[in-house]
Design a protein around this motif. Structure first.
Motif, PDB file in Angstrom:
ATOM      1  N   ARG A  39      39.564  36.606  32.261  1.00  0.00           N
ATOM      2  CA  ARG A  39      39.483  35.839  33.510  1.00  0.00           C
ATOM      3  C   ARG A  39      40.280  36.516  34.622  1.00  0.00           C
ATOM      4  N   TYR A  40      41.443  37.036  34.266  1.00  0.00           N
ATOM      5  CA  TYR A  40      42.290  37.690  35.253  1.00  0.00           C
ATOM      6  C   TYR A  40      41.536  38.840  35.926  1.00  0.00           C
ATOM      7  N   PHE A  41      40.875  39.682  35.138  1.00  0.00           N
ATOM      8  CA  PHE A  41      40.199  40.840  35.709  1.00  0.00           C
ATOM      9  C   PHE A  41      38.884  40.463  36.398  1.00  0.00           C
ATOM     10  N   VAL A  42      38.207  39.433  35.924  1.00  0.00           N
ATOM     11  CA  VAL A  42      36.938  39.029  36.544  1.00  0.00           C
ATOM     12  C   VAL A  42      37.173  38.236  37.823  1.00  0.00           C
ATOM     13  N   ALA A  43      38.236  37.436  37.872  1.00  0.00           N
ATOM     14  CA  ALA A  43      38.401  36.530  39.009  1.00  0.00           C
ATOM     15  C   ALA A  43      39.558  36.904  39.935  1.00  0.00           C
ATOM     16  N   GLU A  44      40.750  37.095  39.411  1.00  0.00           N
ATOM     17  CA  GLU A  44      41.910  37.189  40.274  1.00  0.00           C
ATOM     18  C   GLU A  44      42.264  38.601  40.722  1.00  0.00           C
ATOM     19  N   HIS A  45      42.192  39.563  39.833  1.00  0.00           N
ATOM     20  CA  HIS A  45      42.651  40.922  40.107  1.00  0.00           C
ATOM     21  C   HIS A  45      41.908  41.553  41.285  1.00  0.00           C
ATOM     22  N   TRP A  46      40.611  41.532  41.239  1.00  0.00           N
ATOM     23  CA  TRP A  46      39.847  42.227  42.284  1.00  0.00           C
ATOM     24  C   TRP A  46      39.823  41.445  43.598  1.00  0.00           C
ATOM     25  N   VAL A  47      39.910  40.120  43.523  1.00  0.00           N
ATOM     26  CA  VAL A  47      39.949  39.333  44.759  1.00  0.00           C
ATOM     27  C   VAL A  47      41.246  39.628  45.516  1.00  0.00           C
ATOM     28  N   GLY A  48      42.362  39.665  44.796  1.00  0.00           N
ATOM     29  CA  GLY A  48      43.633  40.007  45.431  1.00  0.00           C
ATOM     30  C   GLY A  48      43.600  41.391  46.047  1.00  0.00           C
ATOM     31  N   GLY A  49      42.986  42.346  45.354  1.00  0.00           N
ATOM     32  CA  GLY A  49      42.882  43.701  45.883  1.00  0.00           C
ATOM     33  C   GLY A  49      42.048  43.778  47.149  1.00  0.00           C
ATOM     34  N   LEU A  50      40.939  43.040  47.177  1.00  0.00           N
ATOM     35  CA  LEU A  50      40.083  43.065  48.369  1.00  0.00           C
ATOM     36  C   LEU A  50      40.754  42.402  49.572  1.00  0.00           C
TER      37      LEU A  50
END
Length: 129
Positions: free
Chosen positions: A74-85
């Motif tokens: 979930r972290y990599f699908v939802a939170e990690h990339w959203v924070g990066g963008l």
């Protein structure tokens, strides 16, 4: 391919953080450009990594279940990339403000750096050799 992208993504992370600190200390166009463009490279590597990652692909296949279950997938699908963008947008906005000589650049760089620090998977190895 996956391991090479993961190594590069990890290595560029440290460059992004170093350039982010530089931009925070000196909110001028040159440090801001290094930060924003290094972060752009990091996001591009992350997108390529997502397409090559079995973890990400498997989690996407079971998206609904992944989003309802806390954990690494979930972290990599939802939170990690959203924070990066979002951090990427803030860094580029900070660069624009730095080029205009505005004092808001430091705030935008600080927000981008804070969001990046919150989005880094600190539970993963810090260096992949």
């Amino acid at each position: 391919m996956h391991e090479a992208l993961l190594f590069l993504h990890n290595l560029v992370r440290w460059l992004v953080l170093a350039f982010g600190l530089w931009a925070l200390v000196r909110p001028e166009p040159r440090p801001g450009a290094f930060f924003a463009h290094a972060l752009t490279l990091q996001v591009v590597l992350g997108v390529l990594l997502a397409f090559a990652s079995p973890l990400f692909q498997g989690a996407l296949a079971a998206l609904e279940a992944t989003l309802q279950t806390p954990g690494e997938a979930r972290y990599f699908v939802a939170e990690h990339w959203v924070g990066g963008l979002v951090a990427l947008g803030l860094a580029h906005a900070g660069l624009g403000q730095a080029r205009k000589g505005k004092s808001r650049a430091r705030l935008l760089f600080a927000l981008a750096l804070l969001l990046l620090l919150l989005s880094i998977p600190w539970f993963r190895p810090l260096l992949r050799l």
